[in-house]
Design a protein around this motif. Sequence first.
Motif, mmCIF file in Angstrom:
data_model
loop_
_atom_site.group_PDB
_atom_site.id
_atom_site.type_symbol
_atom_site.label_atom_id
_atom_site.label_comp_id
_atom_site.label_asym_id
_atom_site.label_seq_id
_atom_site.Cartn_x
_atom_site.Cartn_y
_atom_site.Cartn_z
ATOM 1 N N THR A 198 -7.100 -17.819 -14.687
ATOM 2 C CA THR A 198 -8.232 -19.064 -15.602
ATOM 3 C C THR A 198 -7.866 -20.281 -14.804
ATOM 4 O OG1 THR A 198 -7.313 -17.703 -17.731
ATOM 5 C CG2 THR A 198 -8.083 -20.190 -17.587
ATOM 6 N N GLU A 199 -6.812 -20.612 -14.367
ATOM 7 C CA GLU A 199 -6.609 -21.793 -13.583
ATOM 8 C C GLU A 199 -7.559 -22.095 -12.188
ATOM 9 O OE1 GLU A 199 -4.814 -24.850 -14.112
ATOM 10 O OE2 GLU A 199 -4.780 -23.887 -16.206
ATOM 11 N N LEU A 200 -7.797 -20.835 -11.511
ATOM 12 C CA LEU A 200 -8.513 -20.609 -10.608
ATOM 13 C C LEU A 200 -10.094 -20.767 -10.719
ATOM 14 C CD1 LEU A 200 -6.680 -17.862 -8.489
ATOM 15 C CD2 LEU A 200 -6.708 -20.427 -7.737
ATOM 16 N N GLY A 201 -10.462 -20.641 -12.077
ATOM 17 C CA GLY A 201 -11.873 -20.717 -12.626
ATOM 18 C C GLY A 201 -12.423 -19.536 -12.586
ATOM 19 N N THR A 202 -11.610 -18.425 -12.620
ATOM 20 C CA THR A 202 -12.364 -16.984 -12.691
ATOM 21 C C THR A 202 -12.562 -16.495 -14.149
ATOM 22 O OG1 THR A 202 -10.447 -16.607 -10.900
ATOM 23 C CG2 THR A 202 -11.503 -14.490 -12.075
ATOM 24 N N SER A 203 -13.583 -16.307 -14.191
ATOM 25 C CA SER A 203 -14.314 -15.687 -15.606
ATOM 26 C C SER A 203 -13.725 -14.261 -15.988
ATOM 27 C CB SER A 203 -15.725 -15.678 -15.568
ATOM 28 O OG SER A 203 -16.257 -14.724 -14.897
ATOM 29 N N GLU A 204 -13.717 -13.923 -17.226
ATOM 30 C CA GLU A 204 -13.392 -12.621 -17.500
ATOM 31 C C GLU A 204 -13.957 -11.504 -16.844
ATOM 32 O OE1 GLU A 204 -11.016 -11.810 -19.968
ATOM 33 O OE2 GLU A 204 -10.362 -13.726 -20.080
ATOM 34 N N VAL A 259 -13.223 -4.083 -4.090
ATOM 35 C CA VAL A 259 -12.755 -5.583 -3.790
ATOM 36 C C VAL A 259 -13.768 -6.171 -2.721
ATOM 37 C CG1 VAL A 259 -10.343 -5.118 -4.252
ATOM 38 C CG2 VAL A 259 -11.379 -4.622 -1.773
ATOM 39 N N HIS A 260 -14.651 -5.520 -2.201
ATOM 40 C CA HIS A 260 -15.298 -6.086 -1.003
ATOM 41 C C HIS A 260 -16.676 -6.655 -1.616
ATOM 42 C CE1 HIS A 260 -13.124 -4.755 2.436
ATOM 43 N NE2 HIS A 260 -12.974 -3.746 1.879
ATOM 44 N N PHE A 311 -18.814 -11.693 -9.649
ATOM 45 C CA PHE A 311 -20.105 -12.044 -10.274
ATOM 46 C C PHE A 311 -20.447 -13.444 -10.581
ATOM 47 C CE2 PHE A 311 -18.914 -7.659 -12.109
ATOM 48 C CZ PHE A 311 -20.194 -7.046 -11.535
ATOM 49 N N GLU A 312 -19.505 -14.268 -11.050
ATOM 50 C CA GLU A 312 -19.543 -15.648 -11.595
ATOM 51 C C GLU A 312 -18.553 -16.553 -11.029
ATOM 52 O OE1 GLU A 312 -20.883 -14.105 -16.043
ATOM 53 O OE2 GLU A 312 -18.733 -14.474 -15.748
#
Length: 348
Positions: free
Chosen positions: A61-67, A91-92, A96-97
């Motif tokens: 979350t702190e990295l700004g990664t969405s669900e 992984v490659h 998405f967001e």
Amino acid sequence: MNESQTLYRKYRPTTLAEVVGQDHIVSVIGAALKDGTTAHAYLFAGTRGIGKTSVARIIATELGTSENDIHEIDAASNRGIDDIRELREAVHALPFESEKKVYIIDEVHMLTKEAFNALLKTLEEPPTHVMFILATTELHKVPDTIVSRCETHQFRKPTQSILREHVQKLGTKEGRTIDDGAADIIALLADGSFRDGLGILQKVLSSVSGTTVSSDDVAAVTGAPTESVVNDIVTAIAQKDVGAALRHVQEAEAVSLLLDMVIERVRQIMLVRHAADLREEILNEVSDVTETLITELAGTEGAAVNSKVLAHLLSASAAMRFARHPHVVFELALIELLGEAESGTLFE
């Protein structure tokens, strides 16, 4: 109450500041997040229910990664090489967001040898848009080759005091008062797990009416020994009344927990007797009745409650883990302690 409403999920930490009992990890990871120097792979080790996956999700979350870009994998169910091959291909693909995709692999020690070998190649040269966070309750089962490619953090098992305070704090948030004796029992039953502790608390709150939860309430719901039974056994030891002590042990259902609680009470007496600077802290954590008992037995009246008793009970506790008849272990320990046994004891 459905799973989404459980106390553990309701009060699951969502920021590093909310993480309890892991300051040594929070400070390091917090600094890395602030400086933009996070590792490409983390390995979190520690017992169950102490916040490993919660911290993993906080990092994401702190990295700004969405669900949509956080992928949680249970290695106990997806442990084969085919599962890891699918992951290596996935992984490659770009997120998405978000700037990063975060893969959280729980119980990573459950992977097969072949799966570990396949994962190793990805950990060696991961795409820049990917972070791995591995979690395990059995670090010794994770190959050294995996460990060496991760930034490893050992989560600490919360102390009795931390668990007790956490239970009382969340009880207050639920509009209830958890008295010290009740919180002590829940903390002991939790056995070092925040998740288990909150599961027990939820069961108690669902079963007990009224605004205050007592140790008797917790005992009635969980089958745990009451505070009075623990105090009676310690009093019997002080008075060398083997008959009274044995009667309580014979009637106990959770005899292992009863022994743990007696050990804790004797420990408190020892600390109040020998560590004056800890006296106030210890007495503030117990009920008025137990405070009176500890104070009395920490003085001359409790001469029979000494370090020999504590050491003997600890030996009995260790022996009980492998015993088919735990009541007998506790009973024998009491008989030996109170001078009724022949010389040459089982625990010496």
